[in-house]
Write an enzyme that holds these catalytic residues in place. Structure first.
Site, PDB file in Angstrom:
ATOM      1  N   ASP A   1     -40.685  72.804  99.049  1.00  0.00           N
ATOM      2  CA  ASP A   1     -42.202  72.820  98.666  1.00  0.00           C
ATOM      3  C   ASP A   1     -42.998  72.187  99.995  1.00  0.00           C
ATOM      4  OD1 ASP A   1     -40.894  73.005  96.139  1.00  0.00           O
ATOM      5  OD2 ASP A   1     -42.821  73.675  95.499  1.00  0.00           O
TER       6      ASP A   1
ATOM      7  N   HIS B   1     -40.443  66.517  89.129  1.00  0.00           N
ATOM      8  CA  HIS B   1     -41.367  66.554  87.982  1.00  0.00           C
ATOM      9  C   HIS B   1     -41.511  65.417  87.040  1.00  0.00           C
ATOM     10  CE1 HIS B   1     -41.441  71.055  88.570  1.00  0.00           C
ATOM     11  NE2 HIS B   1     -40.226  70.981  88.989  1.00  0.00           N
TER      12      HIS B   1
ATOM     13  N   ALA C   1     -18.506  64.443  98.409  1.00  0.00           N
ATOM     14  CA  ALA C   1     -18.522  65.623  97.759  1.00  0.00           C
ATOM     15  C   ALA C   1     -19.289  64.836  96.361  1.00  0.00           C
ATOM     16  CB  ALA C   1     -17.427  66.398  97.484  1.00  0.00           C
TER      17      ALA C   1
ATOM     18  N   SER D   1     -19.280  68.936  99.564  1.00  0.00           N
ATOM     19  CA  SER D   1     -19.663  70.042  98.623  1.00  0.00           C
ATOM     20  C   SER D   1     -20.401  69.623  97.366  1.00  0.00           C
ATOM     21  CB  SER D   1     -18.348  70.583  98.348  1.00  0.00           C
ATOM     22  OG  SER D   1     -17.776  71.318  99.185  1.00  0.00           O
TER      23      SER D   1
ATOM     24  N   ARG E   1     -24.046  55.763  97.132  1.00  0.00           N
ATOM     25  CA  ARG E   1     -24.035  54.198  97.580  1.00  0.00           C
ATOM     26  C   ARG E   1     -23.181  54.345  98.670  1.00  0.00           C
ATOM     27  NH1 ARG E   1     -24.365  52.983  92.201  1.00  0.00           N
ATOM     28  NH2 ARG E   1     -26.077  51.823  91.414  1.00  0.00           N
TER      29      ARG E   1
ATOM     30  N   ARG F   1     -18.835  52.289 103.147  1.00  0.00           N
ATOM     31  CA  ARG F   1     -18.378  51.657 104.288  1.00  0.00           C
ATOM     32  C   ARG F   1     -19.196  52.049 105.628  1.00  0.00           C
ATOM     33  NH1 ARG F   1     -14.660  54.110 107.986  1.00  0.00           N
ATOM     34  NH2 ARG F   1     -13.754  56.235 106.893  1.00  0.00           N
TER      35      ARG F   1
ATOM     36  N   ASN G   1     -22.789  75.992 104.970  1.00  0.00           N
ATOM     37  CA  ASN G   1     -21.786  77.083 103.977  1.00  0.00           C
ATOM     38  C   ASN G   1     -22.428  77.522 103.034  1.00  0.00           C
ATOM     39  OD1 ASN G   1     -19.378  78.002 103.109  1.00  0.00           O
ATOM     40  ND2 ASN G   1     -18.346  76.271 104.095  1.00  0.00           N
TER      41      ASN G   1
END
Length: 202
Positions: free
Chosen positions: A95, A117, A162, A144, A182, A185, A87
């Site tokens: 990189d 970095h 999301a 999202s 994390r 389930r 989307n």
């Protein structure tokens, strides 16, 4: 390729710090102008969009949908399988390689970043950084505004909620959410019978 360039490439592959100046020889892999053209192509001009996508990406499968705009540091380091849906505002910080399997769906505003970095500011001169590849296996669904960080592998069929920040590998057939992301389930056959969307309490 020079001996010096070989040495820099070896360090990049090892996830060791390198600078913008050291990696300048990789510049021809950037597809910025082609990405600009893709994002400006009319949505209905599917042939033109497909042509550009094949020139931008390292490889691209069949029946791929990538809605504009999308963004990439290079583009040429991204590899996408069949039946992909990406989307709007998908960002690839590629990189090094980002490999996406078949049947993957990615919601709006997702960032896949292979690069980070140094923590200490004295080490960040000349945009010093490290890069580690990202792998997204088949049939993953990413919600999202998710951020996937360097070196992460997301296993087959996993769902990423999301807004999550994925800083470690996610096992296959699991639902994972949060910051840091994390597992909450496993996905089981109990998820098959319902036609209701996740979270629908009716």
């Amino acid at each position: 390729m020079t001996e010096r360039e070989d040495e820099v490439l070896a360090r990049i592959r090892q996830g060791v710090f390198y600078t913008e100046t050291e990696a300048a020889f990789l510049g021809p892999g950037r597809r910025a102008d082609l990405i600009f053209d893709y994002n400006g192509t009319r949505p209905g001009d599917t042939d033109r969009k497909r042509e550009l996508l094949e020139r931008i990406l390292g490889s691209v499968g069949k029946r791929t949908v990538l809605l504009a705009p999308f963004h990439a540091g290079f583009g040429s380091n991204v590899h996408i399988g069949d039946d992909f849906f990406g989307n709007v505002n998908l960002t690839f910080v590629d990189d090094v390689e980002i490999r996406i399997g078949d049947g993957v769906m990615i919601a709006p505003g997702v960032t896949l970043t292979t690069t980070g970095h140094p923590i200490h500011p004295e080490l960040r001169e000349d945009f010093r950084r490290f890069s580690k590849p990202i792998t997204i296996e088949d049939k993953v669904w990413i919600g999202s505004n998710v951020v996937v960080l360097p070196g992460v592998r997301i296993g087959y069929g996993a769902v990423i909620g999301a807004g999550s920040v994925v800083s470690r590998d996610i096992p296959a057939m699991t639902v994972a959410v949060g910051t840091p992301c994390r597992v909450v389930r496993h996905i089981t056959d109990a998820d098959l019978p319902t036609a209701r969307p996740p979270g629908d309490g009716h």
